[in-house]
Design a protein around this motif. Structure first.
Motif, mmCIF file in Angstrom:
data_model
loop_
_atom_site.group_PDB
_atom_site.id
_atom_site.type_symbol
_atom_site.label_atom_id
_atom_site.label_comp_id
_atom_site.label_asym_id
_atom_site.label_seq_id
_atom_site.Cartn_x
_atom_site.Cartn_y
_atom_site.Cartn_z
ATOM 1 N N GLU A 177 30.631 -15.002 4.949
ATOM 2 C CA GLU A 177 30.579 -14.059 5.608
ATOM 3 C C GLU A 177 28.913 -14.214 4.822
ATOM 4 N N ASP A 178 28.290 -13.038 5.415
ATOM 5 C CA ASP A 178 26.931 -12.753 4.893
ATOM 6 C C ASP A 178 27.018 -11.784 3.551
ATOM 7 N N VAL A 179 25.601 -11.927 2.833
ATOM 8 C CA VAL A 179 25.738 -11.334 1.709
ATOM 9 C C VAL A 179 24.463 -10.177 1.909
ATOM 10 N N GLU A 180 24.576 -8.826 2.082
ATOM 11 C CA GLU A 180 23.664 -8.198 2.797
ATOM 12 C C GLU A 180 22.974 -7.705 0.864
ATOM 13 N N LEU A 181 21.671 -7.273 0.457
ATOM 14 C CA LEU A 181 21.189 -7.299 -0.641
ATOM 15 C C LEU A 181 19.784 -6.637 -0.476
ATOM 16 N N ILE A 182 20.060 -4.830 -0.937
ATOM 17 C CA ILE A 182 18.736 -4.273 -0.644
ATOM 18 C C ILE A 182 17.695 -4.555 -2.034
ATOM 19 N N ALA A 183 16.300 -5.164 -1.638
ATOM 20 C CA ALA A 183 15.831 -5.714 -3.342
ATOM 21 C C ALA A 183 14.353 -4.724 -3.304
ATOM 22 N N LEU A 184 14.441 -4.676 -4.674
ATOM 23 C CA LEU A 184 12.936 -4.173 -4.844
ATOM 24 C C LEU A 184 11.958 -5.341 -6.025
ATOM 25 N N ILE A 185 11.196 -5.036 -5.123
ATOM 26 C CA ILE A 185 10.011 -6.140 -6.536
ATOM 27 C C ILE A 185 9.024 -4.763 -7.043
ATOM 28 N N VAL A 186 8.627 -4.210 -8.134
ATOM 29 C CA VAL A 186 7.678 -3.530 -9.019
ATOM 30 C C VAL A 186 7.132 -4.304 -10.639
ATOM 31 N N PHE A 187 5.462 -3.815 -10.087
ATOM 32 C CA PHE A 187 5.105 -4.180 -11.039
ATOM 33 C C PHE A 187 4.730 -3.932 -12.137
ATOM 34 N N GLU A 188 4.614 -5.108 -13.180
ATOM 35 C CA GLU A 188 4.507 -4.171 -14.983
ATOM 36 C C GLU A 188 3.839 -3.488 -14.619
ATOM 37 N N GLU A 221 1.117 -1.072 -0.045
ATOM 38 C CA GLU A 221 0.410 0.269 0.069
ATOM 39 C C GLU A 221 0.578 1.295 -0.313
ATOM 40 N N GLU A 222 2.097 1.321 0.794
ATOM 41 C CA GLU A 222 2.798 2.220 0.539
ATOM 42 C C GLU A 222 3.938 2.457 -1.135
ATOM 43 N N LEU A 223 3.710 1.105 -1.382
ATOM 44 C CA LEU A 223 4.566 1.823 -2.995
ATOM 45 C C LEU A 223 2.492 1.757 -3.340
ATOM 46 N N ASN A 224 2.017 2.293 -3.232
ATOM 47 C CA ASN A 224 0.997 2.542 -4.204
ATOM 48 C C ASN A 224 -0.111 1.368 -4.845
ATOM 49 N N ASN A 225 0.629 0.162 -4.255
ATOM 50 C CA ASN A 225 0.559 -1.223 -4.713
ATOM 51 C C ASN A 225 1.354 -1.162 -6.410
ATOM 52 N N LYS A 226 2.405 -0.554 -6.482
ATOM 53 C CA LYS A 226 3.115 -0.947 -7.478
ATOM 54 C C LYS A 226 4.319 -1.904 -7.417
ATOM 55 N N GLY A 227 4.405 -1.508 -6.491
ATOM 56 C CA GLY A 227 5.077 -3.402 -6.144
ATOM 57 C C GLY A 227 4.856 -3.796 -4.790
ATOM 58 N N ARG A 228 5.558 -5.067 -4.247
ATOM 59 C CA ARG A 228 4.853 -6.416 -2.988
ATOM 60 C C ARG A 228 6.942 -6.180 -2.957
ATOM 61 N N LEU A 229 7.686 -5.446 -2.993
ATOM 62 C CA LEU A 229 9.076 -5.588 -2.277
ATOM 63 C C LEU A 229 9.936 -4.705 -2.187
ATOM 64 N N PHE A 230 10.177 -3.812 -0.773
ATOM 65 C CA PHE A 230 11.273 -3.377 -1.044
ATOM 66 C C PHE A 230 11.918 -3.255 0.288
ATOM 67 N N GLY A 231 12.728 -4.328 0.680
ATOM 68 C CA GLY A 231 13.658 -4.303 1.987
ATOM 69 C C GLY A 231 15.138 -5.050 1.486
ATOM 70 N N LYS A 232 16.164 -5.518 2.657
ATOM 71 C CA LYS A 232 16.865 -6.459 2.572
ATOM 72 C C LYS A 232 16.679 -7.452 2.941
ATOM 73 N N LEU A 233 17.500 -8.449 2.273
ATOM 74 C CA LEU A 233 17.443 -8.911 2.658
ATOM 75 C C LEU A 233 18.924 -9.997 2.712
ATOM 76 N N VAL A 234 19.084 -10.965 4.148
ATOM 77 C CA VAL A 234 20.414 -11.122 4.543
ATOM 78 C C VAL A 234 20.691 -12.502 3.868
ATOM 79 N N ILE A 235 21.675 -12.898 3.446
ATOM 80 C CA ILE A 235 21.755 -14.541 2.512
ATOM 81 C C ILE A 235 23.119 -15.478 3.547
ATOM 82 N N LYS A 236 22.557 -16.173 4.163
ATOM 83 C CA LYS A 236 23.843 -16.722 5.294
ATOM 84 C C LYS A 236 25.109 -17.690 4.447
ATOM 85 N N PRO A 237 26.579 -17.920 4.379
ATOM 86 C CA PRO A 237 26.791 -18.585 3.394
ATOM 87 C C PRO A 237 25.922 -20.094 3.218
#
Length: 115
Positions: A104-115, A32-48
């Motif tokens: 070591e951990d990998v940290e990503l900022i991820a953004l998913i937006v709708f077509e 909703e805060e993305l005006n329903n134009k996306g479903r993810l804006f956040g941080k992903l931590v990927i362990k070894p």
């Protein structure tokens, strides 16, 4: 508007998209805060040894900005290194995966937006 980190939701996702291990996903914002134009804006931590399995984005696009570490990124089946400061773009209709093969951990900022 300012959102404090204490308001973010963090989920542990096991075998995300068929990948190995557990991925820590911290959502910064709601759809909703993305005006329903996306479903993810956040941080992903990927362990070894962990990763997100290969999948195709049918109705959305995803971007990964690497904050920390290095991972192996599958860009439509072609494996490439993805390291701190890099940006991976997976347009609608294409596929990708990401795996931490390091120590070591990998940290990503991820953004998913709708077509």
């Amino acid at each position: 508007m300012i959102k404090k980190s204490a308001s973010f939701n963090t989920d542990l996702r096991e075998n995300m998209r068929g990948g190995d291990g557990v991925i820590e996903v911290t959502n910064f914002i709601t759809e909703e805060e993305l005006n329903n134009k996306g479903r993810l804006f956040g941080k992903l931590v990927i362990k070894p040894g962990c990763g997100i399995g290969y999948h195709v984005h049918e109705h959305d696009a995803e971007l990964f900005y690497v904050v920390k570490g290095c991972a192996v990124y599958s860009d439509n089946g072609e494996e490439k290194p993805l390291c701190a400061g890099d940006l991976a773009i997976c347009p609608c209709g294409t596929g990708h995966s990401v795996k931490n093969e390091g120590t070591e951990d990998v940290e990503l900022i991820a953004l998913i937006v709708f077509e």
